[in-house]
Design an enzyme around this catalytic site. Structure first.
Site, PDB file in Angstrom:
ATOM      1  N   VAL A 104       0.845  -1.201   0.000  1.00 27.33           N
ATOM      2  CA  VAL A 104       0.000   0.000   0.000  1.00 27.33           C
ATOM      3  C   VAL A 104       0.879   1.250   0.000  1.00 27.33           C
ATOM      4  O   VAL A 104       0.531   2.268  -0.590  1.00 27.33           O
ATOM      5  CB  VAL A 104      -1.016   0.001   1.178  1.00 27.33           C
ATOM      6  CG1 VAL A 104      -0.321  -0.004   2.527  1.00 27.33           C
ATOM      7  CG2 VAL A 104      -1.950   1.187   1.103  1.00 27.33           C
ATOM      8  N   GLY A 183      -5.921   6.706   8.846  1.00 28.04           N
ATOM      9  CA  GLY A 183      -6.492   6.275   7.563  1.00 28.04           C
ATOM     10  C   GLY A 183      -7.090   4.900   7.728  1.00 28.04           C
ATOM     11  O   GLY A 183      -7.600   4.553   8.798  1.00 28.04           O
ATOM     12  N   ARG A 184      -7.005   4.102   6.672  1.00 26.69           N
ATOM     13  CA  ARG A 184      -7.600   2.750   6.700  1.00 26.69           C
ATOM     14  C   ARG A 184      -7.067   1.949   7.881  1.00 26.69           C
ATOM     15  O   ARG A 184      -7.830   1.394   8.675  1.00 26.69           O
ATOM     16  CB  ARG A 184      -7.273   2.024   5.381  1.00 26.69           C
ATOM     17  CG  ARG A 184      -7.955   2.603   4.169  1.00 26.69           C
ATOM     18  CD  ARG A 184      -7.388   1.999   2.897  1.00 26.69           C
ATOM     19  NE  ARG A 184      -6.047   2.489   2.656  1.00 26.69           N
ATOM     20  CZ  ARG A 184      -5.699   3.313   1.660  1.00 26.69           C
ATOM     21  NH1 ARG A 184      -6.610   3.705   0.797  1.00 26.69           N
ATOM     22  NH2 ARG A 184      -4.458   3.714   1.516  1.00 26.69           N
ATOM     23  N   ARG A 266       6.410   3.169   8.512  1.00 28.30           N
ATOM     24  CA  ARG A 266       7.674   3.036   7.791  1.00 28.30           C
ATOM     25  C   ARG A 266       8.795   3.529   8.700  1.00 28.30           C
ATOM     26  O   ARG A 266       8.606   4.504   9.458  1.00 28.30           O
ATOM     27  CB  ARG A 266       7.678   3.895   6.514  1.00 28.30           C
ATOM     28  CG  ARG A 266       6.847   3.357   5.359  1.00 28.30           C
ATOM     29  CD  ARG A 266       7.479   2.113   4.724  1.00 28.30           C
ATOM     30  NE  ARG A 266       6.712   1.621   3.581  1.00 28.30           N
ATOM     31  CZ  ARG A 266       5.788   0.661   3.624  1.00 28.30           C
ATOM     32  NH1 ARG A 266       5.490   0.075   4.773  1.00 28.30           N
ATOM     33  NH2 ARG A 266       5.170   0.269   2.533  1.00 28.30           N
ATOM     34  N   GLU A 295      16.326  -1.837   6.506  1.00 30.60           N
ATOM     35  CA  GLU A 295      15.736  -3.171   6.649  1.00 30.60           C
ATOM     36  C   GLU A 295      16.497  -4.108   5.726  1.00 30.60           C
ATOM     37  O   GLU A 295      16.633  -3.772   4.540  1.00 30.60           O
ATOM     38  CB  GLU A 295      14.255  -3.151   6.277  1.00 30.60           C
ATOM     39  CG  GLU A 295      13.419  -2.384   7.287  1.00 30.60           C
ATOM     40  CD  GLU A 295      11.936  -2.312   6.921  1.00 30.60           C
ATOM     41  OE1 GLU A 295      11.539  -2.945   5.909  1.00 30.60           O
ATOM     42  OE2 GLU A 295      11.198  -1.620   7.630  1.00 30.60           O
ATOM     43  N   HIS A 314       9.287  -6.427   9.522  1.00 33.69           N
ATOM     44  CA  HIS A 314       8.322  -5.881   8.556  1.00 33.69           C
ATOM     45  C   HIS A 314       7.315  -6.948   8.093  1.00 33.69           C
ATOM     46  O   HIS A 314       7.259  -7.308   6.909  1.00 33.69           O
ATOM     47  CB  HIS A 314       9.066  -5.277   7.347  1.00 33.69           C
ATOM     48  CG  HIS A 314       8.231  -4.274   6.607  1.00 33.69           C
ATOM     49  ND1 HIS A 314       8.754  -3.173   5.983  1.00 33.69           N
ATOM     50  CD2 HIS A 314       6.885  -4.203   6.397  1.00 33.69           C
ATOM     51  CE1 HIS A 314       7.787  -2.472   5.410  1.00 33.69           C
ATOM     52  NE2 HIS A 314       6.630  -3.093   5.659  1.00 33.69           N
ATOM     53  N   GLY A 316       3.888  -6.703   8.831  1.00 34.48           N
ATOM     54  CA  GLY A 316       2.542  -6.160   9.044  1.00 34.48           C
ATOM     55  C   GLY A 316       1.448  -6.877   8.268  1.00 34.48           C
ATOM     56  O   GLY A 316       0.421  -7.273   8.819  1.00 34.48           O
TER      57      GLY A 316
HETATM   58  P1  NAP Z   1      -4.036   5.754   4.361  1.00 35.76           P
HETATM   59  O1  NAP Z   1      -5.420   5.246   4.477  1.00 35.76           O
HETATM   60  O2  NAP Z   1      -3.653   6.553   3.170  1.00 35.76           O
HETATM   61  O3  NAP Z   1      -3.721   6.587   5.693  1.00 35.76           O
HETATM   62  C1  NAP Z   1      -2.585   7.374   5.811  1.00 35.76           C
HETATM   63  C2  NAP Z   1      -2.764   8.303   6.987  1.00 35.76           C
HETATM   64  O4  NAP Z   1      -1.557   9.066   7.126  1.00 35.76           O
HETATM   65  C3  NAP Z   1      -3.920   9.284   6.834  1.00 35.76           C
HETATM   66  O5  NAP Z   1      -4.691   9.306   7.998  1.00 35.76           O
HETATM   67  C4  NAP Z   1      -3.196  10.623   6.653  1.00 35.76           C
HETATM   68  O6  NAP Z   1      -3.932  11.711   7.193  1.00 35.76           O
HETATM   69  C5  NAP Z   1      -1.955  10.375   7.487  1.00 35.76           C
HETATM   70  N1  NAP Z   1      -0.957  11.396   7.168  1.00 35.76           N
HETATM   71  C6  NAP Z   1      -0.343  11.638   5.981  1.00 35.76           C
HETATM   72  N2  NAP Z   1       0.458  12.701   6.101  1.00 35.76           N
HETATM   73  C7  NAP Z   1       0.354  13.130   7.374  1.00 35.76           C
HETATM   74  C8  NAP Z   1       0.942  14.192   8.120  1.00 35.76           C
HETATM   75  N3  NAP Z   1       1.806  15.052   7.540  1.00 35.76           N
HETATM   76  N4  NAP Z   1       0.605  14.326   9.408  1.00 35.76           N
HETATM   77  C9  NAP Z   1      -0.277  13.485   9.993  1.00 35.76           C
HETATM   78  N5  NAP Z   1      -0.872  12.470   9.353  1.00 35.76           N
HETATM   79  C10 NAP Z   1      -0.557  12.286   8.060  1.00 35.76           C
HETATM   80  O7  NAP Z   1      -2.977   4.553   4.408  1.00 35.76           O
HETATM   81  P2  NAP Z   1      -3.100   3.149   5.175  1.00 35.76           P
HETATM   82  O8  NAP Z   1      -3.668   2.128   4.263  1.00 35.76           O
HETATM   83  O9  NAP Z   1      -3.749   3.383   6.500  1.00 35.76           O
HETATM   84  O10 NAP Z   1      -1.539   2.811   5.364  1.00 35.76           O
HETATM   85  C11 NAP Z   1      -0.721   3.676   6.120  1.00 35.76           C
HETATM   86  C12 NAP Z   1       0.739   3.295   5.960  1.00 35.76           C
HETATM   87  O11 NAP Z   1       1.003   2.075   6.653  1.00 35.76           O
HETATM   88  C13 NAP Z   1       1.174   2.986   4.519  1.00 35.76           C
HETATM   89  O12 NAP Z   1       1.497   4.177   3.823  1.00 35.76           O
HETATM   90  C14 NAP Z   1       2.368   2.078   4.704  1.00 35.76           C
HETATM   91  O13 NAP Z   1       3.551   2.817   4.668  1.00 35.76           O
HETATM   92  C15 NAP Z   1       2.165   1.489   6.104  1.00 35.76           C
HETATM   93  N6  NAP Z   1       1.960   0.023   6.065  1.00 35.76           N
HETATM   94  C16 NAP Z   1       2.862  -0.772   6.705  1.00 35.76           C
HETATM   95  C17 NAP Z   1       2.672  -2.146   6.703  1.00 35.76           C
HETATM   96  C18 NAP Z   1       3.638  -3.052   7.402  1.00 35.76           C
HETATM   97  O14 NAP Z   1       3.856  -4.145   6.923  1.00 35.76           O
HETATM   98  N7  NAP Z   1       4.187  -2.662   8.529  1.00 35.76           N
HETATM   99  C19 NAP Z   1       1.580  -2.720   6.026  1.00 35.76           C
HETATM  100  C20 NAP Z   1       0.696  -1.860   5.383  1.00 35.76           C
HETATM  101  C21 NAP Z   1       0.894  -0.484   5.418  1.00 35.76           C
HETATM  102  P3  NAP Z   1      -4.714  12.744   6.211  1.00 35.76           P
HETATM  103  O15 NAP Z   1      -5.865  11.955   5.685  1.00 35.76           O
HETATM  104  O16 NAP Z   1      -5.096  13.873   7.044  1.00 35.76           O
HETATM  105  O17 NAP Z   1      -3.744  13.082   5.120  1.00 35.76           O
END
Ligand code: NAP
Length: 349
Positions: A104, A183-184, A266, A295, A314, A316
């Site tokens: 994602v 977010g999601r 991240r 990593e 990593h 998740g």
């Molecule tokens: P998402 O729905 O796009 O949510 C991202 C969130 O980040 C939103 O709430 C956004 O807020 C917030 N954000 C962005 N810029 C910001 C800032 N400057 N200050 C505060 N909040 C900010 O994405 P998601 O599906 O939840 O995934 C989030 C992240 O998780 C991914 O981008 C990925 O890097 C990570 N992830 C990691 C794993 C793992 O294996 N560990 C697995 C999946 C995902 P706004 O809506 O206000 O912009």
């Protein structure tokens, strides 16, 4: 005579079928896959309509190999371990139509450069939300209840007898839990935290999300308020230029001494040296990290010497069905883009 004619006929048929096969293969678009170890179901889907070549080793493709292999390909199936920048796009050539990542997060892809060149970018949101939220809870509980530290004591002889204050951690009940990013994944983490009866869930984002927040009774707070008032801080935002190393020494300075810091977003969101210092000096109580910089984390990294840290490699979204579907979505994104159709999940930039 009859035998000779039949044999000639058979050879002609074989030759014809070889030629038509070659013609059919060469008319199929070519796709390069940087990970041979993605689930086969995605690769099978791709093979139905594309010529698929894969990197041969079960490790990230070295940059020089990627630059060589992508030449002439129309689509790239990549992972977060591959840096896709102008040099890679140049090496591919003008026929490249699509980059699809099995993740994602897409900070490893220069999406602006892709846009400039009319290259479409696919990713895999939603499908991994539950798995990642579940892992975040597992990591949180392993950290605040010191599961790995306690487990090590069982095996190294440190477990002498039941002891009233030994291996005590800090429970979620009546505590203030902050989500940096809502977010999601952040919303699903919040839903899973509610049954643990925290006193307050807060979230910090660029824009408030009142409807989503109402479902878990979460309150929007600013960055500094989050830092100074939270017992748990869970990072689940996207990595962007604005969030890069936003958790630095000044941020750790503002946290409560018993704050527990969890990051499943991240590694780049954290200044890791500052985090290590905050953990060594007990400026904060503990950290649980599914993501680090780099990593894999080198075995001599000081973080790995600390008892108040849980580091995971990593994982998740590493749930079997999730990873299978991520492979298929990435394949379907490529197939759709090559046909000029709407992609299942396209990065809009
Ligand atoms: P998402 O729905 O796009 O949510 C991202 C969130 O980040 C939103 O709430 C956004 O807020 C917030 N954000 C962005 N810029 C910001 C800032 N400057 N200050 C505060 N909040 C900010 O994405 P998601 O599906 O939840 O995934 C989030 C992240 O998780 C991914 O981008 C990925 O890097 C990570 N992830 C990691 C794993 C793992 O294996 N560990 C697995 C999946 C995902 P706004 O809506 O206000 O912009």
């Amino acid at each position: 005579m009859l035998y000779k004619r039949t044999s000639h006929l058979i050879q002609t048929v074989i030759r014809y079928s070889q030629l038509t096969n070659i013609a059919r293969m060469s008319s199929k678009p070519s796709v390069y896959v940087t990970r041979p170890d993605v689930d086969e179901s995605g690769l099978d889907l791709l093979r139905e309509s594309c010529n698929v070549t894969t990197w041969s080793k079960a490790s990230a493709i070295p940059r020089e190999d990627l630059l060589r292999e992508i030449k002439g390909k129309e689509a790239l199936f990549c992972a977060l371990t591959d840096r896709i920048d102008a040099a890679v796009l140049d090496a591919a050539g003008d026929q490249l139509k699509c980059i699809a990542t099995i993740s994602v997060g897409y900070e490893h892809i220069d999406v602006h450069e892709c846009k400039r060149r009319g290259i479409r970018v696919g990713y895999t949101p939603d499908v991994l939300t539950d798995a990642t939220a579940e892992l975040t809870l597992a990591l949180l509980l392993a950290t605040n209840r010191r599961l790995f530290e306690a487990n090590r004591e069982v095996y190294n002889g440190g477990w002498k007898s039941w002891s009233p204050m030994w291996m005590c951690g800090k429970g979620l009940k009546n505590s203030r839990v902050a989500l940096y990013g809502f977010g999601r994944i952040g919303q699903e983490i919040a839903a899973r935290i509610v049954p643990f009866k925290p006193s307050q869930i807060t979230y910090t984002t660029r824009s408030p999300k009142p409807e989503e927040a109402a479902k878990v009774n979460a309150k929007h707070v600013g960055f500094d308020e989050m830092l100074s008032l939270s017992d748990f801080i869970i990072v689940c935002c996207a990595l962007t230029p604005e969030t890069k190393e936003v958790f630095n020494s000044s941020a750790f300075e503002k946290m409560k001494p018993h704050c527990i810091f969890i990051n499943t977003a991240r590694g780049g969101v954290v200044d890791q040296k500052a985090l290590t210092e905050a953990l060594i000096s007990k400026r904060i109580m503990a950290a649980g990290l599914d993501v680090t910089t780099p990593e894999p984390l080198p075995l001599n990294d000081p973080l790995l010497k600390l008892d108040n840290v849980v580091v995971l490699p990593h994982i998740g979204s590493a749930d079997i069905e999730t990873r299978k579907e991520m492979s298929r979505i990435t394949a379907r994104n490529i197939i759709a883009a090559l046909k000029g159709c709407e992609m299942e999940s396209e990065v809009n930039f």
